[in-house]
Scaffold this motif. Structure first.
Motif, PDB file in Angstrom:
ATOM      1  N   VAL A 178       0.840  -1.208   0.000  1.00  0.00           N
ATOM      2  CA  VAL A 178       0.000   0.000   0.000  1.00  0.00           C
ATOM      3  C   VAL A 178       0.871   1.252   0.000  1.00  0.00           C
TER       4      VAL A 178
ATOM      5  N   ARG B 110      -8.501  -3.632   3.938  1.00  0.00           N
ATOM      6  CA  ARG B 110      -9.804  -3.677   3.245  1.00  0.00           C
ATOM      7  C   ARG B 110      -9.636  -3.347   1.761  1.00  0.00           C
ATOM      8  N   LYS B 111      -8.832  -2.298   1.507  1.00  0.00           N
ATOM      9  CA  LYS B 111      -8.617  -1.849   0.135  1.00  0.00           C
ATOM     10  C   LYS B 111      -7.953  -2.957  -0.696  1.00  0.00           C
ATOM     11  N   LEU B 112      -6.939  -3.607  -0.092  1.00  0.00           N
ATOM     12  CA  LEU B 112      -6.235  -4.691  -0.800  1.00  0.00           C
ATOM     13  C   LEU B 112      -7.189  -5.826  -1.139  1.00  0.00           C
TER      14      LEU B 112
ATOM     15  N   THR C  54       0.216   4.379   0.254  1.00  0.00           N
ATOM     16  CA  THR C  54      -0.043   5.439   1.239  1.00  0.00           C
ATOM     17  C   THR C  54       0.639   5.158   2.578  1.00  0.00           C
TER      18      THR C  54
ATOM     19  N   ASN D 174      -7.865  -0.014   7.016  1.00  0.00           N
ATOM     20  CA  ASN D 174      -8.399   0.455   5.731  1.00  0.00           C
ATOM     21  C   ASN D 174      -7.574  -0.075   4.565  1.00  0.00           C
ATOM     22  N   SER D 175      -6.263  -0.120   4.763  1.00  0.00           N
ATOM     23  CA  SER D 175      -5.379  -0.617   3.697  1.00  0.00           C
ATOM     24  C   SER D 175      -5.653  -2.081   3.415  1.00  0.00           C
TER      25      SER D 175
ATOM     26  N   GLU E 100      -5.484   3.277   9.619  1.00  0.00           N
ATOM     27  CA  GLU E 100      -4.796   3.271   8.312  1.00  0.00           C
ATOM     28  C   GLU E 100      -4.541   1.842   7.842  1.00  0.00           C
TER      29      GLU E 100
ATOM     30  N   LYS F   9     -10.414  -5.633  -1.499  1.00  0.00           N
ATOM     31  CA  LYS F   9     -11.372  -5.156  -2.489  1.00  0.00           C
ATOM     32  C   LYS F   9     -10.751  -5.186  -3.891  1.00  0.00           C
ATOM     33  N   ASN F  10      -9.510  -4.653  -3.982  1.00  0.00           N
ATOM     34  CA  ASN F  10      -8.807  -4.642  -5.277  1.00  0.00           C
ATOM     35  C   ASN F  10      -8.619  -6.054  -5.800  1.00  0.00           C
TER      36      ASN F  10
END
Length: 324
Positions: free
Chosen positions: A57, A308-310, A59, A305-306, A302, A312-313
């Protein structure tokens, strides 16, 4: 036993092997080893997950997460240096350990413990600047600055432990070769020597001070400054928010230092049963590495969320590939 060479009419004895006495006569001790095995597996999973998230990630490519990355890496290496060998020694009863292997084992366990200790100091520094000098935070806590601090601690501790363990090579072991510990610990090993160990003792005190006394003192000092800075902040809400950014670090510090200091104080002041000391010490060496990634991942928005984002992607790319 070992190679004998006559130096000024004194027989110098380097043993071929040491014997780790470790846990003796503990009922149902196998459960403890199985527990350690479980701790190790979870430590590897947790830290590899945290390392991957920080790496993947973009960010999270910040100075603060460089320190967290360093800590996860150290936890992974430190546990790997200790737990598999402890299980091999006691669960499979391979209690004899070759002299050179014993010294390298000692080096890695202590080195990673020392770096972990100073990584927590670097984290305290990060929080200290963030709360006491918020406007200058991004100009002070930069990636090169943090990289330099972490590298400096690696290099200094590497030299320090190489030196202190290199000093064991001057010792002659003509008596007992039984190390009263669950791993090749420094103290129990050099005390077995027959010649003068005063230098080893002095260096052990210096090393202990550098990795066990200075770090908690510096961390405590940084939190005193943080407390003073927070007392000057007018609103209660801002205080709470600033403190929230410190909670995960404070928990890590407590988990790492309190049991270590407690065990050492207890061993020094009372007649703590050797087995109690060893079980305590094993947990002290292994549990922080298991809890650090959990605390960091669950207490930090952070990271959550990261993750979750991974996920999702990952799902999106799977869907995309199945559609095409």
């Amino acid at each position: 036993s070992g190679n004998s060479a006559t130096i000024s009419n004194v027989t110098f004895v380097r043993p071929a092997k040491f014997y780790l006495s470790g846990f003796s006569n503990i009922p149902h001790v196998t459960y403890f080893y199985i527990f350690l095995c479980f701790v190790y597996i979870m430590t590897v999973v947790g830290n590899v997950l945290l390392l991957s998230v920080i790496y993947l990630v973009k960010t999270l490519h910040t100075p603060k997460y460089m320190i967290v990355f360093n800590l996860a890496l150290i936890d992974l290496c430190g546990s790997t240096a200790l737990i598999p060998k402890v299980l091999d020694t006691f669960l499979f009863d391979n209690r004899y350990i070759v002299y050179e292997a014993c010294l390298s084992y000692m080096f890695f366990v202590w080195f990673f413990g020392g770096v972990q200790s100073w990584t927590l100091v670097t984290m305290a520094y990060d929080r200290f600047i963030a709360i006491c000098f918020p406007l200058r935070y991004h100009s002070i806590v930069t990636k090169p600055a943090i990289a330099a601090m972490l590298l400096f601690s690696w290099v200094v501790l590497l030299s320090l432990f190489a030196f202190s363990i290199g000093l064991l090579d001057r010792l002659s072991f003509c008596g007992s070769l039984v190390i009263q510990s669950f791993f090749c610990d420094h103290g129990p090993t050099f005390r077995l020597a027959c010649n003068d160990t005063s230098l080893n003792y002095t260096v052990a005190i210096v090393v202990f001070t550098i990795i066990m006394c200075f770090p908690p003192l510096l961390i405590a000092l940084s939190y005193v400054c943080i407390a003073i800075a927070l007392s000057r902040i007018a609103s209660h809400k801002e205080r709470v928010n600033a403190l929230k950014t410190c909670t995960s670090h404070l928990i890590l510090v407590a988990i790492f230092f309190l049991p270590l200091l407690g065990t050492n104080i207890a061993a020094g002041t009372s007649s703590l049963h050797p087995n109690a000391r060893m079980i305590n010490s094993t947990l002290t060496h292994t549990i922080p590495a298991l809890l650090n990634p959990i605390i960091y991942s669950l207490k930090t928005e952070e990271v959550l969320n990261s993750i979750r984002k991974l996920c999702k992607n990952n799902r999106m790319s799977k869907i995309a590939s199945s559609i095409s």
